[in-house]
Structure formats: C-alpha cells, structure tokens
Design a protein around this motif. Structure first.
Motif, PDB file in Angstrom:
ATOM      1  N   GLU A  10       0.852  -1.191   0.000  1.00  0.00           N
ATOM      2  CA  GLU A  10       0.000   0.000   0.000  1.00  0.00           C
ATOM      3  C   GLU A  10       0.883   1.233   0.000  1.00  0.00           C
ATOM      4  N   PHE A  11       0.446   2.249  -0.723  1.00  0.00           N
ATOM      5  CA  PHE A  11       1.112   3.555  -0.654  1.00  0.00           C
ATOM      6  C   PHE A  11       0.146   4.558  -0.058  1.00  0.00           C
ATOM      7  N   LYS A  12       0.648   5.363   0.875  1.00  0.00           N
ATOM      8  CA  LYS A  12      -0.158   6.469   1.419  1.00  0.00           C
ATOM      9  C   LYS A  12      -0.062   7.643   0.457  1.00  0.00           C
ATOM     10  N   HIS A  20      -3.901   0.655  -2.818  1.00  0.00           N
ATOM     11  CA  HIS A  20      -3.566  -0.751  -2.595  1.00  0.00           C
ATOM     12  C   HIS A  20      -2.994  -1.289  -3.909  1.00  0.00           C
ATOM     13  N   VAL A  21      -1.670  -1.246  -4.039  1.00  0.00           N
ATOM     14  CA  VAL A  21      -1.028  -1.477  -5.339  1.00  0.00           C
ATOM     15  C   VAL A  21      -0.752  -2.960  -5.601  1.00  0.00           C
ATOM     16  N   LEU A  22      -0.382  -3.696  -4.571  1.00  0.00           N
ATOM     17  CA  LEU A  22      -0.279  -5.157  -4.705  1.00  0.00           C
ATOM     18  C   LEU A  22      -1.299  -5.768  -3.749  1.00  0.00           C
ATOM     19  N   GLY A  39       1.181  -6.630 -18.350  1.00  0.00           N
ATOM     20  CA  GLY A  39      -0.023  -6.068 -17.743  1.00  0.00           C
ATOM     21  C   GLY A  39      -0.123  -4.594 -18.040  1.00  0.00           C
ATOM     22  N   PRO A  40      -1.306  -4.014 -17.822  1.00  0.00           N
ATOM     23  CA  PRO A  40      -1.498  -2.602 -18.137  1.00  0.00           C
ATOM     24  C   PRO A  40      -0.649  -1.687 -17.267  1.00  0.00           C
ATOM     25  N   SER A  41      -0.461  -0.462 -17.720  1.00  0.00           N
ATOM     26  CA  SER A  41       0.262   0.548 -16.963  1.00  0.00           C
ATOM     27  C   SER A  41      -0.421   0.784 -15.619  1.00  0.00           C
ATOM     28  N   GLY A  42       0.386   0.844 -14.571  1.00  0.00           N
ATOM     29  CA  GLY A  42      -0.156   1.120 -13.247  1.00  0.00           C
ATOM     30  C   GLY A  42      -0.690  -0.105 -12.523  1.00  0.00           C
ATOM     31  N   SER A  43      -0.502  -1.289 -13.107  1.00  0.00           N
ATOM     32  CA  SER A  43      -1.082  -2.491 -12.498  1.00  0.00           C
ATOM     33  C   SER A  43      -0.244  -3.041 -11.342  1.00  0.00           C
ATOM     34  N   GLY A  44       0.999  -2.525 -11.187  1.00  0.00           N
ATOM     35  CA  GLY A  44       1.824  -2.950 -10.058  1.00  0.00           C
ATOM     36  C   GLY A  44       3.029  -3.802 -10.443  1.00  0.00           C
ATOM     37  N   LYS A  45       3.339  -3.882 -11.727  1.00  0.00           N
ATOM     38  CA  LYS A  45       4.455  -4.737 -12.186  1.00  0.00           C
ATOM     39  C   LYS A  45       5.789  -4.291 -11.579  1.00  0.00           C
ATOM     40  N   SER A  46       6.080  -2.995 -11.711  1.00  0.00           N
ATOM     41  CA  SER A  46       7.352  -2.499 -11.162  1.00  0.00           C
ATOM     42  C   SER A  46       7.380  -2.642  -9.650  1.00  0.00           C
ATOM     43  N   THR A  47       6.268  -2.355  -9.017  1.00  0.00           N
ATOM     44  CA  THR A  47       6.213  -2.459  -7.558  1.00  0.00           C
ATOM     45  C   THR A  47       6.493  -3.895  -7.120  1.00  0.00           C
ATOM     46  N   PHE A  48       5.957  -4.850  -7.869  1.00  0.00           N
ATOM     47  CA  PHE A  48       6.212  -6.255  -7.546  1.00  0.00           C
ATOM     48  C   PHE A  48       7.704  -6.566  -7.629  1.00  0.00           C
ATOM     49  N   LEU A  55      13.603  -3.126  -2.722  1.00  0.00           N
ATOM     50  CA  LEU A  55      13.679  -1.687  -2.994  1.00  0.00           C
ATOM     51  C   LEU A  55      12.433  -1.023  -2.437  1.00  0.00           C
ATOM     52  N   GLU A  56      11.345  -1.778  -2.385  1.00  0.00           N
ATOM     53  CA  GLU A  56      10.144  -1.354  -1.659  1.00  0.00           C
ATOM     54  C   GLU A  56       9.906  -2.360  -0.540  1.00  0.00           C
ATOM     55  N   ARG A  57       9.492  -1.836   0.613  1.00  0.00           N
ATOM     56  CA  ARG A  57       9.134  -2.727   1.719  1.00  0.00           C
ATOM     57  C   ARG A  57       7.694  -3.173   1.545  1.00  0.00           C
ATOM     58  N   ASP A 166      13.228  -4.564 -15.417  1.00  0.00           N
ATOM     59  CA  ASP A 166      11.998  -3.774 -15.495  1.00  0.00           C
ATOM     60  C   ASP A 166      11.978  -2.969 -16.792  1.00  0.00           C
ATOM     61  N   GLU A 167      11.288  -3.479 -17.775  1.00  0.00           N
ATOM     62  CA  GLU A 167      11.176  -2.837 -19.093  1.00  0.00           C
ATOM     63  C   GLU A 167      12.532  -2.380 -19.630  1.00  0.00           C
ATOM     64  N   PRO A 168      13.460  -3.327 -19.775  1.00  0.00           N
ATOM     65  CA  PRO A 168      14.830  -2.952 -20.142  1.00  0.00           C
ATOM     66  C   PRO A 168      14.972  -2.378 -21.547  1.00  0.00           C
TER      67      PRO A 168
END
Ligand SMILES: Nc1ncnc2c1ncn2[C@@H]1O[C@H](COP(=O)(O)OP(=O)(O)OP(=O)(O)O)[C@@H](O)[C@H]1O
Ligand SMILES: [Mg+2]
Length: 245
Positions: A10-12, A20-22, A39-48, A55-57, A166-168
């Motif tokens: 989750e991001f505040k 709620h990103v993942l 997956g579509p843009s903003g779906s959480g791929k990079s966050t995963f 890199l993200e907790r 990530d999208e190299p």
C-alpha cells in the motif's frame, strides 16, 4: 528459489487516501525459470519487482528467498540485493565514471571481490556482449542499446543468483531493442533465473517458462507462453492482448 506469500503493498497518498497497489500476490519461482510479467500501466508490475529485492518494503506478506524470509526484521537488505541483480529502463550508469569503473564499482566497494578479480570478471563479461573496446570510455559516448548492455554487465559482475528486469528495452530506439534482447536470451540460455517485465511479446513467447498477467495488483492469469498467448482465459487478458499483439 523464491516463494511469494500473500504479498500486499500500500502507498499512502498525499491526500491521506491509500492506494492498494499489490493485492495479495502468491507465486513460486524455481531456479532457472524465466518469468515474464505483462499487464497494463499502473497495475503494479514495477512495484512487484521492487518488492522482490526490497527496494520497496512490502506492507504485508512474505518473500522466501532460498529458504530465508527476507521480509523478516533484521534481514540484511544489502546482502539480499547483492544476490538479485536489477536492470531498469533508464540504465542508471554513472556518467562521470568510465564503463570499467561503472562495472567494478559495486563488487569492489561491497568487497564481493578484489579489484583485480572484478576487472577480470568485467573483461570477460564485456567480451561476451561485444563491448570490450568500450571499457575505458564514458557512458555519454555510448548508444542507448550499448548503455543497457553495460547496465546488464554491471549487474552480472556481482555474480547474482537471479536477475530482475523492469522494461529494459522500453527507452530504446527500435533498432537497438534486438541487441539488448539478444544479451538477455544468452543469459537465459546460460541458465540464469530471470523475472522480466516487458512489452516484447516475441521475447516472452520465445524465452519465458511462464508468463504472468498482472492487473490491479493481482496475478490474474499465469500460463506457459503458448497457452497464454493462444488461449487467454479471462476477458481482461483477451482485451489486453488484442491491444498489444
Ligand atoms: N512510491 C510510490 N508512491 C505512491 N504511489 C506509487 C509509488 N510507486 C508506485 N505507485 C503507484 O502504484 C501503482 C502501480 O505502479 P507501478 O509502477 O508498480 O505500475 P506498473 O505496472 O509498473 O506500470 P507501468 O507499466 O506504467 O510501468 C501506480 O498507480 C503508481 O502510481
Ligand atoms: Mg513499471
């Protein structure tokens, strides 16, 4: 090699709301697998991907890497990252350092190897991607495709056990996409465990052991490339594929 259990992120937001990103990701990656995520843009791929190497907790859930819960308190995050290389869209090379200096910086600084060992390893890797002649130049004189091949070499110089991409190729001119994908295919053939977020569906079909469709923070579909592309089950994946293929 990696087991992801009920992963949430989750991001505040600035306005006090929560994104709620993942939303409860469960997945298992075996040694040597090549997982492609679309997956579509903003779906959480990079966050995963960013959660995988911390890199993200994660907000909650577990990531078990080689038997160790790396989300547990007290885990040495830097040690985890050393074992998981990551390549981004925008290379992130240091422009004030030569190619060789860029490549050996982390392994020497983190005492993974001596400078002589790092140079030897870097030389071998540069040879493999046909860029040994660029060892002593600065990043500014390289093309985008060359910079990205260097970024991959830089990650590999740490001797990672797995590689995240990530999208190299997304930031590259079309004529340079192939040379980067070729390096990634070579790496796949060498047996590297890989997780790749990409829009290159040809690469996914050819290289992936499994393709995942991530939508709204969930793995909506998971299959072998042939099944994934030829017989998508959900309407959402069918719609997505009709736009990108
Ligand atoms: N640090 C952050 N703070 C707040 N929100 C974030 C943060 N990082 C990502 N998000 C949000 O999380 C959602 C998922 O982002 P993410 O970058 O994981 O998507 P993506 O699937 O990689 O998209 P793209 O295909 O555009 O790269 C987006 O709505 C994004 O705005
Ligand atoms: Mg992304």
């Amino acid at each position: 090699m990696i087991t992801v259990k009920n992963l949430h992120k989750e991001f505040k937001n600035a306005d006090g709301t929560t994104s709620h990103v993942l939303d409860g990701i469960n997945y298992e990656i075996n040694k040597g697998e090549k997982i492609v995520i679309v997956g579509p843009s903003g779906s959480g791929k990079s966050t995963f991907l960013r959660c995988l190497n911390l890199l993200e907790r994660p907000t909650s859930g577990q990531i078990i890497f080689d038997g160790e819960d790396i989300t547990a308190p007290g885990v040495n995050i830097n040690k985890v990252r050393e074992r998981m290389g990551m390549v981004f869209q925008n290379f992130n090379l240091f422009n004030n350092l030569t190619i060789m200096q860029n490549i050996i910086l982390a392994p020497v600084k983190l005492k993974v190897m001596s400078e002589a060992e790092a140079r030897k390893k870097a030389t071998e890797l540069l040879e493999r991607v046909n860029l040994l002649d660029k060892a002593d130049v600065y990043p500014a004189s390289l093309s985008g495709g060359q910079k990205q091949r260097i970024a991959i070499v830089r990650s590999l110089c740490m001797n990672p056990e797995m590689m995240l991409f990530d999208e190299p190729t997304s930031a590259l001119d079309p004529e340079m996409v192939g040379e980067v994908l070729d390096v990634m295919k070579q790496l796949a053939d060498d047996g590297m465990t890989m997780v790749v977020v990409t829009h290159e569906m040809g690469f996914a079909r050819e290289v992936a052991t499994k393709v995942l469709f991530v939508d709204e923070g969930k793995i909506l579909e998971e299959n072998t490339p042939d099944e994934f592309f030829d017989h998508p089950r959900s309407k959402r994946l069918q719609d997505f594929l009709s736009k990108v293929l």
